[in-house]
Design a protein around this motif. Structure first.
Motif, mmCIF file in Angstrom:
data_model
loop_
_atom_site.group_PDB
_atom_site.id
_atom_site.type_symbol
_atom_site.label_atom_id
_atom_site.label_comp_id
_atom_site.label_asym_id
_atom_site.label_seq_id
_atom_site.Cartn_x
_atom_site.Cartn_y
_atom_site.Cartn_z
ATOM 1 N N THR A 15 -8.558 2.432 -0.955
ATOM 2 C CA THR A 15 -7.344 3.079 -0.441
ATOM 3 C C THR A 15 -7.436 4.589 -0.606
ATOM 4 O O THR A 15 -7.035 5.346 0.272
ATOM 5 C CB THR A 15 -6.087 2.530 -1.155
ATOM 6 O OG1 THR A 15 -6.081 1.111 -1.020
ATOM 7 C CG2 THR A 15 -4.816 3.109 -0.566
ATOM 8 N N ASP A 16 -7.986 5.059 -1.737
ATOM 9 C CA ASP A 16 -8.156 6.495 -1.961
ATOM 10 C C ASP A 16 -9.047 7.112 -0.885
ATOM 11 O O ASP A 16 -8.782 8.206 -0.392
ATOM 12 C CB ASP A 16 -8.781 6.767 -3.337
ATOM 13 C CG ASP A 16 -7.870 6.400 -4.486
ATOM 14 O OD1 ASP A 16 -6.656 6.655 -4.404
ATOM 15 O OD2 ASP A 16 -8.383 5.860 -5.485
ATOM 16 N N ILE A 17 -10.095 6.412 -0.527
ATOM 17 C CA ILE A 17 -11.040 6.914 0.478
ATOM 18 C C ILE A 17 -10.349 7.044 1.842
ATOM 19 O O ILE A 17 -10.473 8.064 2.523
ATOM 20 C CB ILE A 17 -12.278 5.995 0.556
ATOM 21 C CG1 ILE A 17 -13.066 6.084 -0.761
ATOM 22 C CG2 ILE A 17 -13.161 6.345 1.753
ATOM 23 C CD1 ILE A 17 -14.093 4.990 -0.957
ATOM 24 N N ILE A 112 -3.062 4.183 -15.143
ATOM 25 C CA ILE A 112 -4.353 4.430 -14.496
ATOM 26 C C ILE A 112 -4.817 3.187 -13.741
ATOM 27 O O ILE A 112 -5.299 3.266 -12.632
ATOM 28 C CB ILE A 112 -5.430 4.833 -15.525
ATOM 29 C CG1 ILE A 112 -5.014 6.071 -16.293
ATOM 30 C CG2 ILE A 112 -6.777 5.039 -14.857
ATOM 31 C CD1 ILE A 112 -4.901 7.320 -15.486
ATOM 32 N N LYS A 113 -4.649 2.024 -14.334
ATOM 33 C CA LYS A 113 -5.083 0.790 -13.680
ATOM 34 C C LYS A 113 -4.066 0.418 -12.610
ATOM 35 O O LYS A 113 -2.877 0.312 -12.870
ATOM 36 C CB LYS A 113 -5.236 -0.331 -14.706
ATOM 37 C CG LYS A 113 -6.369 -0.062 -15.670
ATOM 38 C CD LYS A 113 -6.575 -1.195 -16.625
ATOM 39 C CE LYS A 113 -7.734 -0.837 -17.546
ATOM 40 N NZ LYS A 113 -7.908 -1.803 -18.599
ATOM 41 N N ILE A 114 -4.571 0.237 -11.409
ATOM 42 C CA ILE A 114 -3.702 -0.049 -10.271
ATOM 43 C C ILE A 114 -3.711 -1.554 -10.010
ATOM 44 O O ILE A 114 -4.770 -2.126 -9.771
ATOM 45 C CB ILE A 114 -4.193 0.684 -9.015
ATOM 46 C CG1 ILE A 114 -4.277 2.177 -9.280
ATOM 47 C CG2 ILE A 114 -3.298 0.382 -7.831
ATOM 48 C CD1 ILE A 114 -5.040 2.920 -8.234
ATOM 49 N N PRO A 115 -2.542 -2.170 -10.036
ATOM 50 C CA PRO A 115 -2.493 -3.593 -9.685
ATOM 51 C C PRO A 115 -3.025 -3.805 -8.270
ATOM 52 O O PRO A 115 -2.765 -3.003 -7.378
ATOM 53 C CB PRO A 115 -1.002 -3.938 -9.772
ATOM 54 C CG PRO A 115 -0.400 -2.859 -10.611
ATOM 55 C CD PRO A 115 -1.241 -1.629 -10.370
ATOM 56 N N LYS A 116 -3.767 -4.875 -8.080
ATOM 57 C CA LYS A 116 -4.399 -5.134 -6.788
ATOM 58 C C LYS A 116 -3.377 -5.199 -5.656
ATOM 59 O O LYS A 116 -3.634 -4.701 -4.562
ATOM 60 C CB LYS A 116 -5.201 -6.428 -6.853
ATOM 61 C CG LYS A 116 -6.074 -6.645 -5.645
ATOM 62 C CD LYS A 116 -6.993 -7.813 -5.816
ATOM 63 C CE LYS A 116 -7.936 -7.892 -4.627
ATOM 64 N NZ LYS A 116 -8.969 -8.887 -4.799
ATOM 65 N N ASP A 117 -2.212 -5.789 -5.916
ATOM 66 C CA ASP A 117 -1.217 -5.908 -4.851
ATOM 67 C C ASP A 117 -0.698 -4.535 -4.419
ATOM 68 O O ASP A 117 -0.477 -4.289 -3.240
ATOM 69 C CB ASP A 117 -0.062 -6.829 -5.254
ATOM 70 C CG ASP A 117 0.699 -6.339 -6.483
ATOM 71 O OD1 ASP A 117 0.104 -5.650 -7.333
ATOM 72 O OD2 ASP A 117 1.896 -6.666 -6.600
ATOM 73 N N ALA A 124 -2.641 -0.777 3.467
ATOM 74 C CA ALA A 124 -2.111 -1.122 4.786
ATOM 75 C C ALA A 124 -1.290 0.035 5.354
ATOM 76 O O ALA A 124 -1.427 0.384 6.536
ATOM 77 C CB ALA A 124 -1.260 -2.388 4.693
ATOM 78 N N VAL A 125 -0.481 0.669 4.535
ATOM 79 C CA VAL A 125 0.346 1.799 4.975
ATOM 80 C C VAL A 125 -0.536 2.978 5.375
ATOM 81 O O VAL A 125 -0.342 3.599 6.422
ATOM 82 C CB VAL A 125 1.340 2.206 3.862
ATOM 83 C CG1 VAL A 125 2.033 3.515 4.210
ATOM 84 C CG2 VAL A 125 2.354 1.108 3.622
#
Length: 142
Positions: A15-17, A112-117, A124-125
């Protein structure tokens, strides 16, 4: 290498990319501080997606377009070292209401840890933002 500000590494997600691509495309591959122009696909490492108000450790504004602008490596380093420079750029491109809204999004937990959902929902956004921007500009990007 990215850090969370407390010596913690921040993993760069898919998502960051995509989000970085969106911000640099939105800004016409131009540094928003010095005005240098870069070539998409060629100069990707020379032009960064810079988080101005809160860094990538703040989940609430990590993928928020209002929090980010395109900066060349040199300008990004300078802005990261000077909150006054960051605020100057932010206030140049954002309204006082947008800045206030960003301030209200502060996440004191600094997760820091991002939940997968959350990552998948944000992806998607961001994909839709990038798709719509490219569609709006047409095949030659103008």
């Amino acid at each position: 290498m990215s850090w969370g500000g407390r010596g913690e590494k921040i993993k760069r997600t898919r998502t960051d990319i995509i989000f970085s691509e969106y911000v640099r495309t939105r800004d016409d591959w131009t540094c928003q501080k010095c005005g240098n122009e870069y070539i998409q696909g060629v100069d990707s490492r020379k032009l960064h997606c810079a988080h101005l108000w809160f860094g990538r450790a703040n989940i609430k504004t990590r993928w928020e377009p209002l929090n980010c602008v395109s900066l060349c490596v040199g300008c990004h380093i300078k802005v990261d070292q000077s909150p006054a420079d960051a605020y100057e750029i932010l206030s140049k491109y954002r309204t006082p209401e947008e800045i206030l809204w960003l301030q209200q999004q502060r996440d004191d937990k600094r997760t820091i840890k991002i939940p997968k959902d959350k990552d998948l929902a944000a992806r998607a956004v961001v994909k839709e933002l990038l798709y719509n921007l490219k569609k709006e500009r047409g095949p030659n990007g103008s």
